[in-house]
Design a protein around this motif. Structure first.
Motif, short mmCIF file in Angstrom:
data_model
loop_
_atom_site.label_atom_id
_atom_site.label_comp_id
_atom_site.label_asym_id
_atom_site.label_seq_id
_atom_site.Cartn_x
_atom_site.Cartn_y
_atom_site.Cartn_z
N GLY A 206 2.41 1.54 -3.46
CA GLY A 206 1.40 1.94 -4.43
C GLY A 206 1.00 3.39 -4.27
O GLY A 206 0.88 4.13 -5.26
N GLY A 207 0.79 3.84 -3.03
CA GLY A 207 0.44 5.23 -2.79
C GLY A 207 1.53 6.19 -3.24
O GLY A 207 1.26 7.24 -3.83
N TYR A 208 2.77 5.82 -2.99
CA TYR A 208 3.91 6.66 -3.39
C TYR A 208 4.02 6.71 -4.91
O TYR A 208 4.26 7.77 -5.49
N GLY A 209 3.83 5.57 -5.56
CA GLY A 209 3.92 5.53 -7.02
C GLY A 209 2.85 6.37 -7.69
O GLY A 209 3.13 7.13 -8.62
N PHE A 210 1.61 6.27 -7.22
CA PHE A 210 0.53 7.07 -7.80
C PHE A 210 0.72 8.56 -7.51
O PHE A 210 0.28 9.40 -8.29
N SER A 211 1.34 8.88 -6.40
CA SER A 211 1.55 10.28 -6.05
C SER A 211 2.70 10.92 -6.82
O SER A 211 2.61 12.08 -7.22
N ARG A 212 3.76 10.16 -7.08
CA ARG A 212 4.99 10.74 -7.62
C ARG A 212 5.16 10.59 -9.13
O ARG A 212 5.77 11.45 -9.77
N TYR B 117 5.71 8.56 9.45
CA TYR B 117 5.26 7.61 10.48
C TYR B 117 3.80 7.80 10.90
O TYR B 117 3.14 6.82 11.24
N PRO B 118 3.23 9.04 10.85
CA PRO B 118 1.81 9.11 11.24
C PRO B 118 0.90 8.30 10.33
O PRO B 118 0.03 7.57 10.80
N ILE B 119 1.11 8.42 9.01
CA ILE B 119 0.24 7.68 8.09
C ILE B 119 0.58 6.20 8.10
O ILE B 119 -0.30 5.35 7.92
N LEU B 120 1.85 5.84 8.33
CA LEU B 120 2.22 4.43 8.39
C LEU B 120 1.56 3.75 9.59
O LEU B 120 1.03 2.64 9.47
N CYS C 23 0.82 -1.21 0.00
CA CYS C 23 0.00 0.00 0.00
C CYS C 23 0.86 1.26 0.00
O CYS C 23 0.53 2.24 -0.68
N VAL C 24 1.95 1.26 0.76
CA VAL C 24 2.84 2.43 0.79
C VAL C 24 3.50 2.63 -0.57
O VAL C 24 3.56 3.74 -1.09
N VAL D 72 -6.39 1.69 1.69
CA VAL D 72 -5.13 2.05 2.35
C VAL D 72 -4.17 2.69 1.35
O VAL D 72 -3.45 3.64 1.69
N THR D 73 -4.14 2.22 0.11
CA THR D 73 -3.31 2.84 -0.92
C THR D 73 -3.75 4.27 -1.17
O THR D 73 -2.92 5.17 -1.30
N TRP D 74 -5.04 4.47 -1.25
CA TRP D 74 -5.57 5.83 -1.46
C TRP D 74 -5.18 6.76 -0.32
O TRP D 74 -4.79 7.91 -0.55
N MET D 75 -5.24 6.30 0.92
CA MET D 75 -4.86 7.13 2.06
C MET D 75 -3.39 7.50 2.01
O MET D 75 -3.01 8.65 2.27
#
Length: 280
Positions: free
Chosen positions: A95-101, A196-199, A92-93, A157-160
């Motif tokens: 995936g979220g980083y990839g979609f964001s960057r 760390y807060p979102i993790l 999820c982390v 979780v990926t979206w968050m």
């Protein structure tokens, strides 16, 4: 006058909310201390005539069948929940980083498809999942049960995580590039330490969502060895009798682990859930 009315409405809403949230928990606690004979009596008293510790003794005494059933289920739930975090959080982390960057072909279509699956309840796919598991011998296996959880929880979780990474200022990556970091080094040395807060928030969400599952493990697991805690509560119900006190004690034990985690990490949970509301 408006000030007092506002306070009254606020107090009324909080009171109603507390009744609906804490009421069932308090009632469960009362039942756990009530002898079985008193539960079936017609009485106007909501409290037991005396505190009865027999239900707790049956559950907590090593060697009893009730103790074995409950703590085996507790162990299974712990294993499944932590395995869900261990395998699901990195996916999820990333995936979220990839979609964001990154802007890659098909990004919007892929993201839209992933987010659209959030509205699909996990239980609606349980028939094809059961068929696949049955054909390949995956039934009654905690590892494959965990993968079903992960596949269901990944979209949310990926979206968050993506929303969180979107709020981080571009200057962080620019400073990392000035220091000679590539994308991987910037992610691991700069971004992750401040994430760390979102993790912690998403790890707690994965834990709680997997801990509370009932219908999916009910269908995909069958042996006493692999049943999770939400399933073993039914072991105290038969065609002729229902042990309300034992079920109440088991329910209290079931909420202790997530309750402890929520209390310990409540600050990170709140900051993680609100971190994406304002652009950094």
């Amino acid at each position: 006058m408006k000030k007092y009315l506002r306070k009254f409405l606020y107090f009324l809403c909080v009171t109603i909310f507390m009744i609906f949230t804490l009421g069932p928990l308090l009632w469960t606690l009362v039942i756990s201390f009530t002898p079985e004979s008193e539960l079936l009596k017609h009485t106007s008293s909501l409290l037991p005539s005396k505190l009865y510790w027999g239900n707790y003794s049956k559950i907590l005494s090593p060697g009893t069948s009730s103790h074995t059933i409950i703590f085996q289920g507790l162990k299974n739930s712990m294993e499944v929940s932590f395995l869900t975090i261990l395998l699901g959080l990195p996916i999820c982390v990333a995936g979220g980083y990839g979609f964001s960057r990154f802007l890659f072909p098909g990004r919007k279509v892929t993201l839209t498809f992933i987010l659209a699956t959030i509205i699909i309840p996990l239980f609606t796919t349980i028939i094809p999942i059961f068929s696949i598991f049955s054909n390949y011998g995956f039934l009654d296996n905690k590892f494959w049960l965990t993968l079903v959880y992960i596949s269901s929880f990944i979209p949310m979780v990926t979206w968050m995580n993506m929303i969180f990474f979107n709020t981080l200022p571009e200057e962080l990556w620019e400073a990392a590039r000035v220091d000679g970091c590539n994308e991987w080094e910037a992610f691991t040395k700069v971004i992750l330490p401040i994430s760390y807060p979102i993790l912690i928030t998403t790890a707690l969400m994965l834990f709680l969502m997997s801990w509370n599952q009932f219908q999916v493990p009910l269908i995909l697991t069958s042996s006493q060895k692999n049943k999770v805690l939400t399933l073993v509560l039914s072991e105290f119900m038969s065609r002729d009798t229902i042990s309300y006190g034992l079920i109440a004690v088991s329910g209290i034990l079931a909420i202790i682990p997530p309750g402890i985690l929520a209390v310990i990490f409540r600050h990170f949970l709140i900051s993680g859930l609100t971190s994406g509301s304002v652009k950094g």
